[in-house]
Every structure is written in structure tokens, then in C-alpha cells.
Write a protein that holds these residues in place. Structure first.
Motif, short mmCIF file in Angstrom:
data_model
loop_
_atom_site.label_atom_id
_atom_site.label_comp_id
_atom_site.label_asym_id
_atom_site.label_seq_id
_atom_site.Cartn_x
_atom_site.Cartn_y
_atom_site.Cartn_z
N HIS A 50 0.84 -1.19 0.00
CA HIS A 50 0.00 0.00 0.00
C HIS A 50 0.88 1.25 0.00
O HIS A 50 2.10 1.14 -0.06
CB HIS A 50 -1.02 -0.01 1.15
CG HIS A 50 -0.44 0.01 2.54
ND1 HIS A 50 0.30 -1.02 3.07
CD2 HIS A 50 -0.54 0.94 3.53
CE1 HIS A 50 0.65 -0.73 4.31
NE2 HIS A 50 0.16 0.47 4.62
N HIS A 52 1.27 3.90 2.18
CA HIS A 52 1.80 4.60 3.36
C HIS A 52 3.33 4.68 3.29
O HIS A 52 4.00 3.78 2.79
CB HIS A 52 1.36 3.90 4.65
CG HIS A 52 -0.08 4.12 4.98
ND1 HIS A 52 -0.82 3.27 5.76
CD2 HIS A 52 -0.92 5.13 4.63
CE1 HIS A 52 -2.05 3.74 5.89
NE2 HIS A 52 -2.14 4.86 5.21
N ASP A 54 5.64 4.25 5.33
CA ASP A 54 6.44 3.18 5.94
C ASP A 54 6.40 1.88 5.13
O ASP A 54 6.91 0.85 5.57
CB ASP A 54 6.02 2.93 7.40
CG ASP A 54 4.56 2.53 7.55
OD1 ASP A 54 3.70 3.11 6.87
OD2 ASP A 54 4.28 1.62 8.36
N HIS A 55 5.84 1.96 3.92
CA HIS A 55 5.82 0.81 2.99
C HIS A 55 6.35 1.22 1.62
O HIS A 55 7.20 0.56 1.06
CB HIS A 55 4.40 0.22 2.90
CG HIS A 55 3.94 -0.28 4.23
ND1 HIS A 55 3.95 -1.61 4.56
CD2 HIS A 55 3.53 0.39 5.35
CE1 HIS A 55 3.56 -1.75 5.83
NE2 HIS A 55 3.29 -0.54 6.32
N HIS A 111 -7.42 -1.78 5.96
CA HIS A 111 -6.45 -0.78 6.38
C HIS A 111 -6.74 0.48 5.58
O HIS A 111 -7.75 0.57 4.90
CB HIS A 111 -5.04 -1.35 6.09
CG HIS A 111 -3.91 -0.56 6.67
ND1 HIS A 111 -3.70 -0.42 8.01
CD2 HIS A 111 -2.90 0.12 6.07
CE1 HIS A 111 -2.61 0.32 8.21
NE2 HIS A 111 -2.12 0.66 7.04
N ASP A 141 -0.37 -4.30 5.82
CA ASP A 141 -0.99 -3.82 7.05
C ASP A 141 -2.45 -4.21 7.00
O ASP A 141 -3.16 -3.81 6.07
CB ASP A 141 -0.89 -2.29 7.15
CG ASP A 141 0.49 -1.80 7.54
OD1 ASP A 141 1.38 -2.63 7.78
OD2 ASP A 141 0.67 -0.57 7.59
#
Ligand code: NI
Ligand code: MN
Length: 231
Positions: A50, A52, A54-55, A111, A141
Motif C-alpha cells: 500500500h 503509506h 512506511d511501505h 487498512h 498492514d
């Protein structure tokens, strides 16, 4: 057949296989547990669950430097093209595609997904990656949900599950998920990057051993698990 899976901290994994080198959710520069930098990695393929930060992580600079193929949902690949990433393959939830290296299926995740500039990132995903006789499932996530049981049909050799809680399922729900998915091995991720997602992975592994048939594999960032196929 065997593949090597290295945990790069958080939800980032490097997979080395006879079919090529794959990088999942390459969050490195801002990842406090990253054992290497983005400049150290030269994957053939980048896979994103996805949008975000942090990905998505260092996807843009790694793709720009290496020309790696980036596979993600259509909203993310369209956004990446606007950042100058030209080698992309857009998919969406429920779709599987056969590539030269193997197949990729995007599965449901519960998510959010927003790109770093606020652009809508489409629906978040889990990823089923089939390389030769080995099947990997990275949950991305997600919350715990009962249809995770459908992943059992993929007969995963390894399932990678978040255990950090707060943003995703926590340890108890991840044990329940491992019970539904029935992978041969199960590996935790998305924990201990920051205090808000601090967890004890060994306590989680003990619960997995006690309550499921999956073999837990707990790595330190930078450590590698060698996964052998049954056939
Ligand atoms: Ni997220
Ligand atoms: Mn995350």
C-alpha cells in the motif's frame, strides 16, 4: 528449490530466488531498524502492499537507479509514474498476473492507503507471490478478518503477518490469523520500529507453536531465513 528471505525491519523484505531478487515494502531511509540503506539494494522487482510512507519507503530512488519493475495497485503505479518511475505494473485487489518470474496476486487487506503527498492510494493489499514451487504471502498492514481463511487455499509456504498492534492486527489476532491461513511457516513484522508498536516476538512465537500447526520464524533485522520447498 529454495529462496532466501531477509528481514529489513518493519514490513520490508528482500527475497533472493532463482527467479530473481524481489524487494517488498522497501522502507529503509527512515526505518530505525533497517540493516542497510536503499543504495545497497538492486532488486529486479519491487512489490508494494500500500501507499503509506512506511511501505512505499525508498521505492522512487531505488526504481530510478535500478529500473526495477514496480508492482502495486493501479492508484500507486499511476502516482509513481508521475514521480518519474516508468517501469510499473498496476493491478488491483483480487487480480493475479503471470509474470516471467512467477505470479503475483493482490489480496484483501483492511487498512488505509494514502501516498506521502496526500494522494489517495487505492485499496491496501496483501500479496501472494509464487516463485517456482514456493508460495509467499505478505499480509501488508491489515486488521484480523475471517476471510484470511481463504489464503489457506494458496497453501503458503510462508506467511508474513504484522503483530505490532495499534495500526494493524496485534499479536493475539496474528496468532488467530496464522491458525486460519495455515502456512508452513509464519514470520512476524511491523513491530518494534517505534515504541507504539513494541512487541515480544518470542512470546508470540510460543503462542503460535502452542495454538497452530505453523512453524514460527523470528528474525532480527538483517537476518535471513532459507525457505525450502516441499517439492
Ligand atoms: Ni499502513
Ligand atoms: Mn504500516
Amino acid at each position: 528449490m529454495k529462496i532466501d528471505i531477509t528481514w529489513l525491519g518493519h514490513a520490508a523484505f528482500l527475497i533472493r530466488s532463482p527467479q530473481g531478487t524481489f524487494l517488498m515494502d522497501p522502507f529503509l531511509s527512515d526505518n530505525p531498524l533497517a540493516p542497510c540503506g536503499a543504495e545497497d539494494l538492486s532488486p529486479d522487482v519491487i512489490l508494494l502492499t500500500h501507499g503509506h510512507a512506511d511501505h512505499l519507503g525508498d521505492t522512487v530512488p531505488i526504481a530510478a537507479r535500478t529500473g526495477a519493475l514496480v508492482i502495486a495497485n493501479y492508484e500507486i503505479t499511476t502516482w509513481l509514474e508521475r514521480q518519474g518511475v516508468t517501469n510499473t505494473h498496476g493491478m488491483n485487489i483480487g487480480g493475479r498476473h503471470e509474470f516471467a518470474f512467477g505470479s503475483v496476486k493482490l489480496t484483501l487487506a483492511h487498512h488505509g492507503s494514502q501516498l506521502p503527498d496526500g494522494t489517495y492510494g487505492g485499496h491496501p493489499a496483501g500479496i501472494v507471490l509464487k516463485l517456482g514451487t514456493i508460495t509467499l504471502y505478505h499480509a501488508g498492514d491489515t486488521a484480523f478478518f475471517s476471510d484470511l481463511a481463504l489464503l489457506a487455499d494458496e497453501q503458503p509456504d510462508l506467511a508474513i503477518l504484522p503483530i505490532g498492534d495499534n495500526f494493524t492486527m496485534g499479536p493475539e489476532d496474528a496468532v488467530r490469523a496464522a491458525g486460519l491461513i495455515q502456512p508452513r511457516h509464519v514470520m512476524p513484522c511491523h513491530y518494534n520500529s517505534w515504541p507504539i508498536i513494541a512487541q515480544d516476538p518470542q512470546a508470540w512465537a510460543a503462542a503460535v507453536r502452542a495454538r497452530t500447526r505453523a512453524a514460527p520464524v523470528v528474525l532480527e533485522p538483517g537476518q535471513t531465513f532459507c525457505l525450502n520447498s516441499l517439492s
